[in-house]
Design a protein around this motif. Sequence first.
Motif, PDB file in Angstrom:
ATOM      1  N   THR A 252      45.736  40.708  37.512  1.00  0.00           N
ATOM      2  CA  THR A 252      44.542  40.551  38.338  1.00  0.00           C
ATOM      3  C   THR A 252      43.626  39.553  37.633  1.00  0.00           C
ATOM      4  O   THR A 252      43.865  39.149  36.500  1.00  0.00           O
ATOM      5  CB  THR A 252      43.816  41.894  38.555  1.00  0.00           C
ATOM      6  OG1 THR A 252      43.499  42.474  37.283  1.00  0.00           O
ATOM      7  CG2 THR A 252      44.694  42.862  39.346  1.00  0.00           C
TER       8      THR A 252
ATOM      9  N   ASP B  81      39.094  38.562  46.642  1.00  0.00           N
ATOM     10  CA  ASP B  81      38.337  39.575  47.366  1.00  0.00           C
ATOM     11  C   ASP B  81      37.467  38.868  48.403  1.00  0.00           C
ATOM     12  O   ASP B  81      37.565  37.652  48.596  1.00  0.00           O
ATOM     13  CB  ASP B  81      37.537  40.472  46.415  1.00  0.00           C
ATOM     14  CG  ASP B  81      36.587  39.700  45.509  1.00  0.00           C
ATOM     15  OD1 ASP B  81      36.156  38.596  45.903  1.00  0.00           O
ATOM     16  OD2 ASP B  81      36.275  40.205  44.416  1.00  0.00           O
TER      17      ASP B  81
ATOM     18  N   GLU C  68      40.725  35.403  51.371  1.00  0.00           N
ATOM     19  CA  GLU C  68      40.451  36.817  51.611  1.00  0.00           C
ATOM     20  C   GLU C  68      41.134  37.332  52.886  1.00  0.00           C
ATOM     21  O   GLU C  68      40.815  38.419  53.371  1.00  0.00           O
ATOM     22  CB  GLU C  68      38.942  37.028  51.724  1.00  0.00           C
ATOM     23  CG  GLU C  68      38.313  36.254  52.876  1.00  0.00           C
ATOM     24  CD  GLU C  68      36.800  36.299  52.865  1.00  0.00           C
ATOM     25  OE1 GLU C  68      36.233  37.033  53.717  1.00  0.00           O
ATOM     26  OE2 GLU C  68      36.188  35.621  52.009  1.00  0.00           O
TER      27      GLU C  68
ATOM     28  N   ILE D  15      42.563  46.109  49.580  1.00  0.00           N
ATOM     29  CA  ILE D  15      41.543  47.138  49.740  1.00  0.00           C
ATOM     30  C   ILE D  15      40.501  46.595  50.703  1.00  0.00           C
ATOM     31  O   ILE D  15      39.892  45.554  50.439  1.00  0.00           O
ATOM     32  CB  ILE D  15      40.875  47.494  48.389  1.00  0.00           C
ATOM     33  CG1 ILE D  15      41.931  47.858  47.341  1.00  0.00           C
ATOM     34  CG2 ILE D  15      39.866  48.619  48.575  1.00  0.00           C
ATOM     35  CD1 ILE D  15      42.739  49.088  47.674  1.00  0.00           C
TER      36      ILE D  15
ATOM     37  N   THR E   8      37.401  46.028  51.806  1.00  0.00           N
ATOM     38  CA  THR E   8      35.996  46.106  51.428  1.00  0.00           C
ATOM     39  C   THR E   8      35.419  44.711  51.354  1.00  0.00           C
ATOM     40  O   THR E   8      36.119  43.751  50.992  1.00  0.00           O
ATOM     41  CB  THR E   8      35.817  46.810  50.068  1.00  0.00           C
ATOM     42  OG1 THR E   8      34.431  46.766  49.697  1.00  0.00           O
ATOM     43  CG2 THR E   8      36.640  46.144  48.974  1.00  0.00           C
TER      44      THR E   8
ATOM     45  N   ARG F 153      33.049  43.267  45.752  1.00  0.00           N
ATOM     46  CA  ARG F 153      33.962  42.876  44.687  1.00  0.00           C
ATOM     47  C   ARG F 153      35.031  43.956  44.499  1.00  0.00           C
ATOM     48  O   ARG F 153      34.709  45.146  44.436  1.00  0.00           O
ATOM     49  CB  ARG F 153      33.205  42.682  43.375  1.00  0.00           C
ATOM     50  CG  ARG F 153      32.205  41.537  43.399  1.00  0.00           C
ATOM     51  CD  ARG F 153      31.682  41.272  41.995  1.00  0.00           C
ATOM     52  NE  ARG F 153      30.696  40.202  41.972  1.00  0.00           N
ATOM     53  CZ  ARG F 153      30.225  39.643  40.864  1.00  0.00           C
ATOM     54  NH1 ARG F 153      30.644  40.068  39.679  1.00  0.00           N
ATOM     55  NH2 ARG F 153      29.330  38.675  40.929  1.00  0.00           N
ATOM     56  N   GLU F 154      36.276  43.545  44.440  1.00  0.00           N
ATOM     57  CA  GLU F 154      37.382  44.499  44.277  1.00  0.00           C
ATOM     58  C   GLU F 154      38.500  43.814  43.510  1.00  0.00           C
ATOM     59  O   GLU F 154      39.133  42.889  44.003  1.00  0.00           O
ATOM     60  CB  GLU F 154      37.878  44.985  45.634  1.00  0.00           C
ATOM     61  CG  GLU F 154      39.098  45.873  45.588  1.00  0.00           C
ATOM     62  CD  GLU F 154      38.944  47.060  44.644  1.00  0.00           C
ATOM     63  OE1 GLU F 154      39.729  47.141  43.674  1.00  0.00           O
ATOM     64  OE2 GLU F 154      38.020  47.871  44.863  1.00  0.00           O
ATOM     65  N   ARG F 155      38.739  44.282  42.287  1.00  0.00           N
ATOM     66  CA  ARG F 155      39.728  43.641  41.425  1.00  0.00           C
ATOM     67  C   ARG F 155      41.116  43.661  42.034  1.00  0.00           C
ATOM     68  O   ARG F 155      41.889  42.710  41.889  1.00  0.00           O
ATOM     69  CB  ARG F 155      39.734  44.316  40.051  1.00  0.00           C
ATOM     70  CG  ARG F 155      40.486  43.502  39.003  1.00  0.00           C
ATOM     71  CD  ARG F 155      40.406  44.131  37.626  1.00  0.00           C
ATOM     72  NE  ARG F 155      40.904  43.199  36.632  1.00  0.00           N
ATOM     73  CZ  ARG F 155      40.147  42.403  35.885  1.00  0.00           C
ATOM     74  NH1 ARG F 155      38.831  42.444  36.018  1.00  0.00           N
ATOM     75  NH2 ARG F 155      40.678  41.574  35.009  1.00  0.00           N
ATOM     76  N   GLU F 156      41.489  44.724  42.738  1.00  0.00           N
ATOM     77  CA  GLU F 156      42.834  44.810  43.313  1.00  0.00           C
ATOM     78  C   GLU F 156      43.083  43.743  44.366  1.00  0.00           C
ATOM     79  O   GLU F 156      44.235  43.410  44.660  1.00  0.00           O
ATOM     80  CB  GLU F 156      43.075  46.206  43.903  1.00  0.00           C
ATOM     81  CG  GLU F 156      43.258  47.296  42.861  1.00  0.00           C
ATOM     82  CD  GLU F 156      43.738  48.589  43.467  1.00  0.00           C
ATOM     83  OE1 GLU F 156      44.676  48.555  44.297  1.00  0.00           O
ATOM     84  OE2 GLU F 156      43.183  49.640  43.123  1.00  0.00           O
ATOM     85  N   ASN F 157      42.023  43.200  44.950  1.00  0.00           N
ATOM     86  CA  ASN F 157      42.186  42.122  45.929  1.00  0.00           C
ATOM     87  C   ASN F 157      42.369  40.762  45.263  1.00  0.00           C
ATOM     88  O   ASN F 157      42.805  39.813  45.914  1.00  0.00           O
ATOM     89  CB  ASN F 157      40.981  42.077  46.875  1.00  0.00           C
ATOM     90  CG  ASN F 157      40.997  43.218  47.879  1.00  0.00           C
ATOM     91  OD1 ASN F 157      42.054  43.714  48.250  1.00  0.00           O
ATOM     92  ND2 ASN F 157      39.816  43.648  48.299  1.00  0.00           N
TER      93      ASN F 157
END
Length: 282
Positions: free
Chosen positions: A166, A208, A249, A254, A256, A259-263
């Motif tokens: 990531t 993200d 994006e 995820i 959302t 901010r989302e690290r998994e994205n």
Amino acid sequence: MQSFDDRVIINYHDRTFIEHDDSPRLAWHARETYYEELPRGRYRETVVRSDGTRIVTIRNRYGDVIHRSRILPDGREIVLVYVEDDYYDEVYDWRDPGMGLPPLELLIPLSQYILNAGQVNDPNVYYDFLGQPPVEELDRIYSIDEVRRSARIRDTVPRIDLDTITFEFGSASISESEIPRLEVVAEAMGRLLEENPGETFMIEGHTDAVGSDMANLALSDRRAESVAMALTNVFAIPPENLVTQGYGEEYLKIDTAGRERENRRVAIRRITPLVAPVASAE
């Protein structure tokens, strides 16, 4: 069409795509690169490596890759990509080649279709997974650019969500601590290349949902390129066997807006059956 962060953003109807020049990445260990004009607006790029190997790429008048081969010092040719150029004369103005296809019907378990790298640390699992055939019969082979632009076509082959890698917010750099996490998938790719040097793998970059669409497209494209360069520079996966593309994006893992690290991730697919006639016939 507009430029952004040394890339080109193309707006076509209700879709936005990003394009980049992969020639610098293909010039790995090159002693020279030269270009030749061909009939019908096509041109040929030849990268000559230090050992005499030549990487030959032919693009049509739209800039799409219609042929890519590795020619070994002894003259043997390994075809990585081949698509009939006449096809473009029939269908351009460009459209999504998956538009006329029915919804994908998945007849295998989801775990055989999407592999989450964080749950696996065995190169044999990656090797078996990447070696799977498309999940449906193909009507024809496609150009690299068609595969890049069509989610429906890409979805015919399984994918690895490389969630072990990531990125920091706004960054396309891979930390040194994360580089070893590429080793197991690189080992599997290397084994497949030993069996078929003409394999092609696609690296997809994602972000993200924070930031502008154009900025996220460019950032995701650079993330895909960073992973490809690490696979080449650290694990010696030839750059001509790798295709990169960013999707910004558009495909959040995820859902959302924050901010989302998994994205902030990449995914890998083996697209050989989609772009190579021999693999498609098999």
